[in-house]
Design a protein around this motif. Structure first.
Motif, short mmCIF file in Angstrom:
data_model
loop_
_atom_site.label_atom_id
_atom_site.label_comp_id
_atom_site.label_asym_id
_atom_site.label_seq_id
_atom_site.Cartn_x
_atom_site.Cartn_y
_atom_site.Cartn_z
N VAL A 22 13.75 105.98 36.58
CA VAL A 22 14.82 105.97 35.74
C VAL A 22 15.72 105.18 36.01
N VAL A 23 16.24 103.99 35.34
CA VAL A 23 16.97 102.92 35.86
C VAL A 23 18.24 103.13 34.76
N ALA A 24 19.58 103.54 35.55
CA ALA A 24 20.86 103.76 34.80
C ALA A 24 21.94 102.86 35.21
N HIS A 25 22.63 102.15 34.05
CA HIS A 25 23.64 101.43 34.60
C HIS A 25 24.92 101.62 33.71
N PHE A 26 26.00 102.15 34.43
CA PHE A 26 27.11 102.38 33.50
C PHE A 26 28.45 101.75 34.07
N SER A 27 29.40 101.35 33.17
CA SER A 27 30.55 100.90 33.42
C SER A 27 31.56 101.46 34.37
N THR A 28 31.58 102.82 34.11
CA THR A 28 32.51 103.85 34.92
C THR A 28 31.75 105.21 35.11
N ASP A 29 32.17 105.72 36.12
CA ASP A 29 31.69 107.29 36.42
C ASP A 29 32.45 108.22 35.63
N THR A 30 33.45 107.89 35.02
CA THR A 30 34.14 108.95 34.14
C THR A 30 33.90 108.88 32.66
N SER A 31 32.92 108.10 32.17
CA SER A 31 32.34 107.95 30.82
C SER A 31 31.81 109.16 30.40
N LEU A 32 31.74 109.59 29.19
CA LEU A 32 30.99 110.66 28.66
C LEU A 32 29.76 110.43 28.82
N LYS A 33 29.03 109.33 28.38
CA LYS A 33 27.80 109.03 28.59
C LYS A 33 27.21 109.21 30.15
N TYR A 34 28.02 108.56 31.13
CA TYR A 34 27.70 108.89 32.62
C TYR A 34 27.55 110.41 32.74
N LYS A 35 28.64 111.25 32.42
CA LYS A 35 28.50 112.54 32.50
C LYS A 35 27.44 113.29 32.05
N HIS A 36 27.02 112.91 30.93
CA HIS A 36 25.79 113.57 30.04
C HIS A 36 24.68 113.12 30.82
N PHE A 37 24.63 112.03 31.15
CA PHE A 37 23.36 111.50 32.01
C PHE A 37 23.17 112.26 33.42
N ILE A 38 24.05 112.43 34.08
CA ILE A 38 24.20 113.13 35.51
C ILE A 38 23.83 114.70 35.13
N SER A 39 24.23 115.24 34.15
CA SER A 39 24.08 116.63 33.67
C SER A 39 22.55 116.89 33.44
N ALA A 40 22.14 115.63 32.47
CA ALA A 40 20.58 115.89 32.19
C ALA A 40 19.74 115.70 33.34
#
Length: 226
Positions: A22-40
């Protein structure tokens, strides 16, 4: 899992391990997308997970993730960024098109995360799908087209005596059948009786089985002489 800058070459090195990535790329680690991904993926144990935050040499766009399955096929996530949706997508699309029905894959096949409770199963002697490439290609296409409904499984009849478990005899092999596990009352099986295996015909069989439009397969007990 790690969060840092990496490039496509590092992704390729993980793909060579023979497990899904699984390869993920985020602009910031404070975004809601990032937080949901990490939780998942926090307790994920089945995949290599690569997460990059900020500018990188990764070709994948920011605020996105992709699953690369063991067939080396890339599936970009296009769904809703909810924790359950992310988890379900990874669990489902990280699976190979044709999954070996073995004990080592059982946890993935019956993983509750992907919500798939229907299986299209091909049972044959001597790993036929390894040598019969045209048939395998048909089933691979069927699997991808029907993945949101069922999983395509390749079953050795001697795997934990599964031929007896499903109620078939040796002279019926090879056999394609559909198993519906959605009911709390147990499984329902349907057998494909057409000798012609095409993507269209197999998908139509799976559609009718899903809707319960076919006559189920039943294995009767021996008739006692008395």
């Amino acid at each position: 899992m790690f969060t840092r800058v990496f490039d496509d070459l590092e992704v390729a090195s993980h793909r060579k391990k023979g497990i899904s990535v699984v390869v993920a790329h985020f602009s910031t680690d404070t975004s809601l997308k990032y937080k949901h991904f990490i939780s998942a993926i926090r307790e994920d144990e089945f995949h290599d997970i690569l997460v990059s935050v900020g500018e990188s040499k990764l070709s994948q766009p920011m605020d996105s993730f992709s699953v690369i399955n063991t067939d080396d096929v890339v599936y970009p996530f296009t769904g809703k960024w909810g924790v359950d949706d992310i988890r379900a997508f990874i669990a489902l699309w990280s699976l190979p098109a044709i999954i070996p029905y073995t004990s080592s894959w059982n946890r993935r096949i019956f993983d509750r995360s992907h919500h798939i409770r229907e299986h299209l199963v091909y049972m044959s002697e001597n790993n036929e799908l390894l040598s019969n490439r045209p048939l395998r290609e048909v089933f691979e296409q069927v699997s991808v087209k029907g993945r949101n409904q069922f999983l395509m499984l390749d079953l050795d009849p001697d795997e934990r005596s599964m031929i007896k478990y499903f109620g078939f005899d040796r002279d019926q092999l090879p056999i394609l059948f559909y198993v519906d596990l959605r009911s709390d009352k147990g499984s329902i099986k349907y057998v494909y009786h057409d000798e012609d295996y095409t993507v269209e015909k197999v998908l139509e069989f799976a559609r009718k089985a899903h809707l319960g439009e076919l006559y189920p397969f039943y294995k009767s007990e021996p008739i006692y002489s008395e």
